[in-house]
Write a protein that holds these residues in place. Structure first.
Motif, PDB file in Angstrom:
ATOM      1  N   UNK A   1       0.836  -1.201   0.000  1.00 47.08           N
ATOM      2  CA  UNK A   1       0.000   0.000   0.000  1.00 47.08           C
ATOM      3  C   UNK A   1       0.874   1.255   0.000  1.00 47.08           C
ATOM      4  N   UNK A   2       2.182   1.049   0.006  1.00 53.39           N
ATOM      5  CA  UNK A   2       3.082   2.184   0.163  1.00 53.39           C
ATOM      6  C   UNK A   2       3.790   2.533  -1.140  1.00 53.39           C
ATOM      7  N   UNK A   3       4.349   1.520  -1.753  1.00 56.14           N
ATOM      8  CA  UNK A   3       5.058   1.646  -3.019  1.00 56.14           C
ATOM      9  C   UNK A   3       6.288   2.542  -2.928  1.00 56.14           C
ATOM     10  N   UNK A   4       6.858   2.668  -1.745  1.00 55.23           N
ATOM     11  CA  UNK A   4       8.084   3.441  -1.629  1.00 55.23           C
ATOM     12  C   UNK A   4       9.272   2.519  -1.886  1.00 55.23           C
ATOM     13  N   UNK A   5      10.444   3.122  -1.923  1.00 53.81           N
ATOM     14  CA  UNK A   5      11.657   2.341  -2.108  1.00 53.81           C
ATOM     15  C   UNK A   5      11.816   1.302  -1.019  1.00 53.81           C
ATOM     16  N   UNK A   6      11.571   1.753   0.225  1.00 48.88           N
ATOM     17  CA  UNK A   6      11.781   0.852   1.357  1.00 48.88           C
ATOM     18  C   UNK A   6      10.821  -0.327   1.280  1.00 48.88           C
ATOM     19  N   UNK A   7       9.577  -0.063   0.875  1.00 48.01           N
ATOM     20  CA  UNK A   7       8.598  -1.141   0.767  1.00 48.01           C
ATOM     21  C   UNK A   7       9.044  -2.154  -0.284  1.00 48.01           C
TER      22      UNK A   7
ATOM     23  N   UNK B   1       2.533   4.701   3.754  1.00 52.34           N
ATOM     24  CA  UNK B   1       3.453   5.597   4.468  1.00 52.34           C
ATOM     25  C   UNK B   1       4.539   4.868   5.235  1.00 52.34           C
ATOM     26  N   UNK B   2       4.767   3.582   4.889  1.00 50.34           N
ATOM     27  CA  UNK B   2       5.825   2.872   5.594  1.00 50.34           C
ATOM     28  C   UNK B   2       7.162   3.563   5.390  1.00 50.34           C
ATOM     29  N   UNK B   3       7.446   3.928   4.125  1.00 54.52           N
ATOM     30  CA  UNK B   3       8.737   4.563   3.814  1.00 54.52           C
ATOM     31  C   UNK B   3       8.921   5.852   4.584  1.00 54.52           C
ATOM     32  N   UNK B   4       7.845   6.657   4.589  1.00 54.98           N
ATOM     33  CA  UNK B   4       7.909   7.944   5.271  1.00 54.98           C
ATOM     34  C   UNK B   4       8.145   7.746   6.771  1.00 54.98           C
ATOM     35  N   UNK B   5       7.369   6.800   7.353  1.00 55.17           N
ATOM     36  CA  UNK B   5       7.478   6.560   8.788  1.00 55.17           C
ATOM     37  C   UNK B   5       8.872   6.089   9.169  1.00 55.17           C
ATOM     38  N   UNK B   6       9.429   5.203   8.337  1.00 49.77           N
ATOM     39  CA  UNK B   6      10.759   4.705   8.653  1.00 49.77           C
ATOM     40  C   UNK B   6      11.763   5.856   8.638  1.00 49.77           C
ATOM     41  N   UNK B   7      11.633   6.702   7.620  1.00 44.59           N
ATOM     42  CA  UNK B   7      12.550   7.844   7.516  1.00 44.59           C
ATOM     43  C   UNK B   7      12.425   8.778   8.717  1.00 44.59           C
ATOM     44  N   UNK B   8      11.180   8.992   9.137  1.00 47.73           N
ATOM     45  CA  UNK B   8      10.944   9.918  10.237  1.00 47.73           C
ATOM     46  C   UNK B   8      11.126   9.259  11.587  1.00 47.73           C
ATOM     47  N   UNK B   9      11.366   7.956  11.596  1.00 50.23           N
ATOM     48  CA  UNK B   9      11.554   7.264  12.858  1.00 50.23           C
ATOM     49  C   UNK B   9      10.260   7.042  13.608  1.00 50.23           C
ATOM     50  N   UNK B  10       9.149   7.041  12.894  1.00 47.67           N
ATOM     51  CA  UNK B  10       7.879   6.755  13.555  1.00 47.67           C
ATOM     52  C   UNK B  10       7.673   5.244  13.622  1.00 47.67           C
ATOM     53  N   UNK B  11       6.953   4.754  14.618  1.00 47.37           N
ATOM     54  CA  UNK B  11       6.734   3.304  14.680  1.00 47.37           C
ATOM     55  C   UNK B  11       5.830   2.831  13.549  1.00 47.37           C
ATOM     56  N   UNK B  12       6.140   1.704  12.996  1.00 46.72           N
ATOM     57  CA  UNK B  12       5.259   1.144  11.976  1.00 46.72           C
ATOM     58  C   UNK B  12       5.408  -0.365  12.000  1.00 46.72           C
TER      59      UNK B  12
ATOM     60  N   UNK C   1      12.686  -0.611  13.921  1.00 45.14           N
ATOM     61  CA  UNK C   1      12.313   0.213  12.774  1.00 45.14           C
ATOM     62  C   UNK C   1      10.954  -0.211  12.221  1.00 45.14           C
ATOM     63  N   UNK C   2      10.865  -1.468  11.853  1.00 44.40           N
ATOM     64  CA  UNK C   2       9.596  -1.983  11.356  1.00 44.40           C
ATOM     65  C   UNK C   2       9.282  -3.227  12.151  1.00 44.40           C
TER      66      UNK C   2
END
Lengths: 383, 401
Positions: free
Chosen positions: A54-60, A103-114, B167-168
């Motif tokens: 659902x994210x489609x970011x690089x990290x995903x 928003x997995x990529x964004x959260x990881x970058x910002x250090x938010x829990x996911x 992290x995840x």
């Protein structure tokens, strides 16, 4: 009649009956080879999983490549939404479904829990467990990578410190006696004895039935029922022993699976198991007096034996009734000796309780002689 | 012979045969209690492990207590060295070893990653995964606590640190069989196998018994009836007998063992129909081929274990060599197990089990045709045999010799 000629007579009779001959020759070989072939891959690879990204970011995308890189997993499909993914999971096309949140990529970058949620099909429990541990492994390394990167960015320029901050402890997991976590080997080494026991019991029953059909009990056992029966049991038990030795050789010599214990001990346990199975089979035959009924009883006795052997499900967690039923099955005592010897190379004296239990099957064997005598008396009255 | 007459004869033949009744009714009921028996605890618990604590710090003792607190693992004993732990492992039949290294606490404080070693008995699949699940879980929790503490020490807010230690996070959820229980895993598939196998034995005993009586010179209703009528009536009769037995399994037994089931009852019956029909026709084939009834039990019994492991619910289908799966696919129970598991346990749409449903109908057609041919052949042989003995006894004796 001397004992050796009794044996020869029985052997000739066995060779004349095509069904019995097959049962002691090619059928065991076919079954043993079939089971060995079925598990020949030994470690399941490329189990199909699906990803809902659902994210489609690089990290995903990186994460899903990480799953794909595991030899156990194969990312079969990427689904646009949860519904289609769930349908594929329900229809069994995939064995697990990983949902990567928006928003997995964004959260990881910002250090938010996911968190990534993975639904694993545990209806197929063994497959589910294998997938679960592969996922955990893939995830741990992925996390360590991300966190190490993050630490290098902000906390410390030292790579070692960055790694240790990401992974507080490292773990070393050792599967004892089974370094590759090769389940197939262990399943097969229990399945073959279970099939062996079925073969022994049905062959005993059919062999007794064949003699009765062709010559009637008085005609076969005649004046010396004890000797004739003993000769037959001796012949059968020896043949079964050879079958047992054959599958042991196939596993631990031909395929070269590790064997740490004493061959003579396992082989003696096999000999006792063969006699115990002959006792069980002949008891069914003489108690019911009817071949179909005794085979039906044999079916309910021997077919579920594998479940009671304690290899798939531990004996310590079985209820008392299950453990009682289990103790009536020769093969469950045998398999304990086999496992203790093959896997642990346990001390010889540790096999004493199991061997004693197998010797106790001598009691039903004695009962068989009594019953045979009685049914001989009944049938002998007629002409 | 009218269809009604034939039906009466068949009913009498089935319900007058003690062996068939014992297998069909007795077997189905007996197995429904025996098979789930060893698994009734569902999940293995409190597996005994031994710990080797080479560190002796407070933190390492905390880890010990955390391991002991998991439902999967019970701390059975402490050992002073790995050698001693090994000895205990063998002599007490333990399930695993946990080694906490020397200087574990110091290394943690210094920011080196100390290595925790877990060992489990790999020869028992379930024991191994249970022990590791418990020990890894406790170890992971401890590591997370340490990480959070460290983050707090470096100035993060507690609430933030508790969320950000990883992290995840990975959240693995069992999708079906949510308790990951063993009864729920084995029983739904094995029950289908039991229905199939006892049906085959029942039909085989009937056919084989009639063959044996024909060989002994007895003539019966099965020689006069048209093979097609015999086939249709017998297949439908066995299907009818097994219908309530199947409902007993899928209904009462599933409730009794608290196995979740998702299928719509109508759809379940829709799948049941071709399953029972194909098994019945296969059973009639086996019965027509065998000279004696007991051989049916023999064949079915010997094929049970290969069928269990070939059906794909224990060992993944794609890990089984293709020639074997091709052969297994023509046995009705294999598509049936896969169909019933998907429909009833995993809640699939009926369209998802269409391939298995079609496969079962193909089996019904194929075995039906084969059974018809075999029954025709048997009748021809039977007629010529009895014909010859009646007219010219001499030719019969030559045929015998």
């Amino acid at each position: 009649m001397p004992f050796s000629s009794l044996l020869m007579r029985d052997l000739r009779e066995l060779a004349r009956d095509p069904w019995l001959l097959s049962l002691v020759s090619w059928i065991p070989v076919l079954l043993f080879v079939l089971m060995l072939q079925m598990f020949s891959q030994e470690i399941p690879r490329e189990l199909p999983i699906g990803v809902v990204d659902l994210d489609k970011s690089n990290i995903a995308r990186d994460l899903s490549r990480h799953y794909q890189a595991s030899p156990t997993l194969e990312v079969l499909a990427s689904f646009p939404d949860l519904q289609t993914g769930a349908a594929a999971l329900r229809s069994g096309d995939i064995s697990a479904l990983a949902v990567i949140p928006a928003d997995l990529g964004k959260d990881v970058m910002l250090g938010r829990p996911c968190q990534v949620t993975v639904f694993v099909n545990d209806q197929f429990l063994l497959i589910g467990k294998i997938i679960g541990s592969a996922l955990l492994q893939a995830h741990t390394t992925f996390n360590a990578q991300i966190e190490t990167g993050r630490n290098l960015f902000g906390v410390t320029p030292l790579i070692e410190l960055a790694v240790s901050r990401a992974m507080v402890t490292t773990t070393q997991v050792t599967p004892l006696f089974n370094l590759n976590v090769n389940y197939a080997q262990f399943l097969v080494s229990a399945i073959l004895p279970a099939i062996w026991q079925i073969l022994m019991i049905v062959t005993t029953i059919l062999s007794l039935a064949a003699s009765r059909r062709q010559r009637t009990l008085p005609g076969w056992l005649g004046a010396t029922p004890g000797r004739c029966l003993f000769a037959r049991f001796f012949l059968l038990a020896t043949l079964f022993w050879l079958q047992g030795a054959a599958f042991l050789t196939a596993m631990y010599v031909w395929l070269g699976w590790p064997m740490h214990g004493s061959w003579p001990l396992v082989l003696s346990a096999q000999l006792l198991t063969a006699w115990a199975s002959v006792a069980a089979g002949s008891l069914f035959f003489f108690v019911t007096g009817k071949v179909e009924t005794s085979l039906s009883l044999a079916a309910s006795y021997a077919a579920p034996a594998l479940a009671f052997m304690g290899v798939t499900f531990p004996v310590t967690d079985m209820t008392l009734p299950a453990r009682i039923w289990r103790s009536f099955l020769p093969v469950s005592h045998y398999v304990e000796v086999q496992f203790a010897q093959v896997n642990y190379g346990a001390a010889i004296e540790s096999a004493a309780p199991q061997l004693l239990a197998l010797v106790l099957f001598g009691l039903p064997l004695l009962l068989v002689f009594v019953l045979a005598h009685r049914s001989l008396g009944r049938e002998g009255v007629a002409p | 012979m009218s269809w009604w007459n034939l039906l009466c004869h068949e009913l009498r033949a089935i319900f007058g045969n003690r062996s068939i009744l014992l297998t069909v009714l007795g077997g189905v009921v007996f197995y429904s209690f025996l098979y789930p028996l060893p698994y009734s605890q569902q999940v293995p618990r409190e597996q005994k492990v031994v710990v080797v604590n080479l560190d002796g710090s407070q933190l390492s003792r905390k880890l010990e207590r955390m391991v002991d607190a998991t439902p999967q693992v019970e701390l059975y004993d402490r050992a002073q060295s790995i050698e001693e732990a090994e000895q205990l492992f063998f002599s007490r039949g333990l399930a695993g070893i946990l080694v906490i290294p020397e200087n574990f606490y110091r290394d943690l404080l210094l920011g080196r990653s100390p290595t925790l070693s877990y060992a489990g008995d790999g020869s028992y699949i379930l024991v191994y995964s249970t022990v590791l699940e418990g020990m890894l879980g406790a170890g992971g929790t401890l590591a997370a606590e340490v990480k959070v503490t460290r983050m707090v020490m470096s100035g993060q807010a507690m609430a933030l640190a508790a969320e950000q230690y990883s992290a995840i996070r990975l959240n693995i959820r069992p999708a079906f069989n949510e308790t990951m229980g063993y009864v729920t895993y084995i029983v739904p598939a094995v029950f289908v196998l039991i229905l199939h196998q006892t049906l085959l034995i029942g039909a085989g005993l009937l056919g084989g018994g009639q063959n044996a009586r024909m060989a002994a010179g007895h003539d019966g209703y099965w020689c006069q009836a048209s093979p097609l009528a015999l086939l249709v009536i017998r297949a439908l009769l066995f299907t009818a007998i097994y219908w309530p037995l199947s409902l007993y399994y899928f209904g009462w037994c599933f409730d009794y063992y608290a196995i979740p089931h998702h299928a719509d009852p109508a759809e379940l019956q829709l799948l049941l129909l071709p399953f029972l029909l194909s098994a019945a026709t296969l059973g009639i084939c086996i019965g027509a081929l065998l000279p004696r009834p007991e051989l049916a039990t023999l064949i079915v019994l010997l094929t049970s274990i290969p069928l269990v492991f070939g059906a794909g619910f224990v060992w993944p289908r794609m890990a089984i060599p293709a020639p074997i799966t091709t052969i297994l696919d023509v046995v009705p129970v294999v598509p049936a197990i896969n169909g019933f598991l998907r429909l009833n346990q995993m809640g699939a749409e009926f369209s998802a089990v269409m391939p298995m449903w079609k496969q079962l109908w193909w089996c019904t057609g194929g075995y039906g045709l084969l059974a018809w041919l075999l029954l025709c052949r048997r009748q021809r042989l039977g007629r010529s045999d009895t014909g010859e003995t009646a007219s010219t006894p001499r030719s019969a004796t030559t045929a015998d010799s």
